[in-house]
Design an enzyme around this catalytic site. Structure first.
Site: not given
Ligand code: ADP
Length: 638
Positions: A520, A563
């Site tokens: 990611s 996140k």
């Protein structure tokens, strides 16, 4: 008093939620929810797996359970033991072998008989002993009396001493004969369940204790030193082994042969001890093996073991989440009731607290319309909520208690993330303001579900070597950086007219932890590199995540919610996430107004949102637009 309390309660976020998660009807608390008596019926969310286990139990088949930690694997195994056919359980006795002391004999008898037999032989030995003592005393007394009568006191005393010595010498021989109970199944309601996770060879397969006096013939007889292993204690029941791949190949091999033969002789496991000389007759070990672990466990698993399970059993894959339906929410509520009951110390949950648990299960699933099945962790939240309620002297757990408990029961990783967010704020490693060239606020997940802002810096300098530029990055980042820069080099060339190979590119995680998930970071790395090569500053109030493919599409990543929350905590104002992750976002209420979430589909979306406006940016974006419209027209033509 009430008027004082009211406004406080209204401020609480839990009470802002108007619609309940479930229609609780007459249920006033989790106390009113019935808990099924059998463990297997208490397992929630794995209906198909349960069907397989029930079938396997009927046929006494082995099982391989694959799934994440804490989804109920050992619970299923234990549940299986409870429903194994009520075949008569056995006790196992070990007897001395008069012909060969080092090969003790084995006998199995119906459960409950073993203890009686040992008692009876011990009893008869005791009787014998008493009789012997009586006779000896009588004889010695007679000798002494006769000696006195005839004036031969010295001879009488010597004779008495001799007799006493002889009678002591006879003693051990009698005791030697009584058997030892190796496996005791007296009063067992269910088939045995043995958890042999992490057991060493001796505990698993049985062992013979070392006897330092063995050679002198004065020591403990061999059969007394034999200890049964878990495979023997699991006879007629379940032997459960988690992480079976971590067992040595030798142990797995022995286990396999025990499974095939359904009996296994016990011998000393350490080669240098006197125990290694002893080897019992084969001891019954007719167990069902339930092995478990995550997918990697298969790598360490003996091939023959796996094929044995496949051939004589079932392989079951366990889900980590279930669909979010009213039916499944009800099951979750029953789960809370079960955990409260099993704990026995915490109060039951009021409907609003149950709502809060359902909400948390939704959030933890990380997916839209799903509820987590990582219930060991969720059980932890149930217990700590209960603890908060007790502390406050409440007789029911309420939503408020659950919300407070969430703060306390953060995992180690979450605590590390919290700490690092705080530290980064203090030491200003994240500067959520202004623009910087080559510096980007990446987002990562540590542990299971803790987000973290992880700044990435890139620098581009003309290549030192004639063969072309290098990508310089260290550690785990090296691989990811290389791959993602390589992936985007074609894009960068198109977008910027610059050849990446003319540059040495340094990429660096400003601060990182082991276990930062890599993929990611690829959008972040590409963004930092483009910023560095093109000398366009990056907006530091923005953070981003996403995985990039060679075409420049932004692909979905894990842990979106965590996140975003971490970004918000760090003072970031805007976060770019893959469009396909938008449905996974379930922010806690307090973050909702703190941060703007922008979905992105392509690298150009990202650059448009994160580069600071100016002529350089405009030119870059212009070029990208043209490019993508060309691509689009190409696609539509073909
Ligand atoms: P695993 O073996 O997969 O690591 P466990 O079976 O040890 O997980 O689960 C630990 C505890 O969590 C169980 O004792 C139970 O209280 C709870 N639990 C886990 N999964 C479930 C489930 N599917 N249904 C009900 N309770 C569960």
């Amino acid at each position: 008093k009430e008027t004082v309390l009211k406004p406080e309660i209204e401020e609480n976020e839990a009470f802002e939620k108007i619609e309940p998660m479930l229609d609780y009807g007459n249920i006033k608390s989790s106390k009113d929810i019935e808990v099924p008596p059998l463990l297997i019926d208490q397992v929630i969310g794995h209906e198909e797996s349960i069907e397989t286990i029930k079938k396997a139990a009927k046929q006494r088949r082995n099982i391989l359970l694959i799934g994440d930690p804490g989804v109920g694997k050992s619970m299923l195994a234990k549940g299986m033991a409870q429903i194994l056919p009520h075949e008569s359980l056995e006790d196992i006795l070990i007897y001395p072998n008069v012909e060969d002391n080092n090969h003790p004999l084995i006998r199995s008898v119906p459960a409950g008989e073993g203890k009686k037999i040992v008692k009876a032989t011990k009893g008869s030995a005791k009787n014998h002993e008493e009789k012997k003592t009586l006779i000896t005393t009588f004889v010695i007394a007679a000798i002494v009396v006769i000696g006195f009568m005839y004036g031969r006191i010295l001879e009488a005393i010597i004779a008495a001493a001799l007799i006493l010595l002889i009678s002591i010498q006879i003693k051990p021989k009698n005791n030697n004969m009584s058997p030892k109970l190796l496996v005791n199944n007296e009063d067992k309601r269910f088939a045995p369940f043995m958890d042999a996770t992490g057991a060493h060879a001796g505990a698993l397969l049985g062992d013979v204790r070392h006897d330092p006096y063995q050679s002198g013939g004065l020591g403990t007889p061999a059969h007394e030193r034999v200890e049964s292993g878990m495979i023997h204690k699991a006879n007629k029941g379940v032997l459960y082994i988690d992480e079976i791949g971590t067992m040595t190949m030798k142990t797995q091999q022995e286990l396999l042969s025990a499974m095939q033969e359904k009996k296994y002789a016990i011998t000393g496991q350490s080669e240098n001890s006197s125990g290694a000389m002893v080897r019992s007759q084969a001891v019954p070990c007719d167990f069902v093996l339930v092995a478990s672990g995550n997918l990697q466990v298969l790598e360490g698993m003996h091939i023959a073991m796996r094929s044995r399970i496949r051939g004589y059993g079932y392989e079951v894959f366990m889900k980590d989440s279930m669909e979010d339906t009213p039916e499944n929410r009800k099951k979750l509520v029953r789960f809370v009731a079960q955990e409260v009951k099993n704990d026995g110390r915490i109060p039951h949950f009021a409907p609003d607290a149950l709502d809060e648990i359902i909400l948390e299960a939704k959030r933890r699933s990380g997916k839209q319309d799903a509820l987590t099945l990582k219930l060991r962790d969720l059980g932890g939240l149930v217990r700590s909520s209960g603890d908060v309620a007790i502390e406050k002297g409440a007789d029911l757990v309420t939503a408020e208690h659950v919300i407070e408990a969430k703060k306390f029961s953060r995992t180690l990783e979450q605590q590390i993330a919290d700490r690092s967010i705080k530290q980064r704020k203090e030491y200003s490693m994240v500067h959520p303001e202004g623009g910087r060239v080559g510096l980007v606020n990446g987002l990562a997940v540590i542990g299971d579900r803790s987000g973290i802002v992880s700044p990435i810096a890139a620098e581009a300098a003309p290549a030192q070597s004639k063969e072309g530029g290098k990508i310089i990055a260290t550690g785990k980042l090296g691989e990811i950086a290389n791959e993602s820069v390589q992936n985007v080099s074609a894009l960068i060339k198109k977008y910027t007219n610059k050849d990446i190979s003319d540059y040495d590119i340094h990429v660096q995680f400003i601060q990182t932890y082991d276990g930062v998930e890599g993929d990611s970071a690829s959008v972040s790395i590409a963004t930092a590199v483009i910023s560095a090569v093109e000398d366009i500053p990056i907006d530091q109030t923005v953070a981003l995540t996403g995985s990039l493919n060679v075409r420049g599409d932004v692909m979905p990543i894990g842990g979106a919610t965590a996140k975003i929350e971490a970004a918000a905590e760090s003072g970031i104002k805007k976060v770019l996430i893959p469009k396909s992750n938008m449905k996974d976002v379930m922010l806690e209420k307090k973050y909702e107004d703190m941060i703007e979430i922008v979905p992105t589909e392509t690298l150009s979306d990202v650059l448009e949102n994160i580069l600071i406006s100016g002529s350089k940016k405009d030119r870059l974006i212009e070029k990208m637009r043209n490019l993508s419209s060309k691509v689009a027209s190409k696609v539509s033509k073909s």
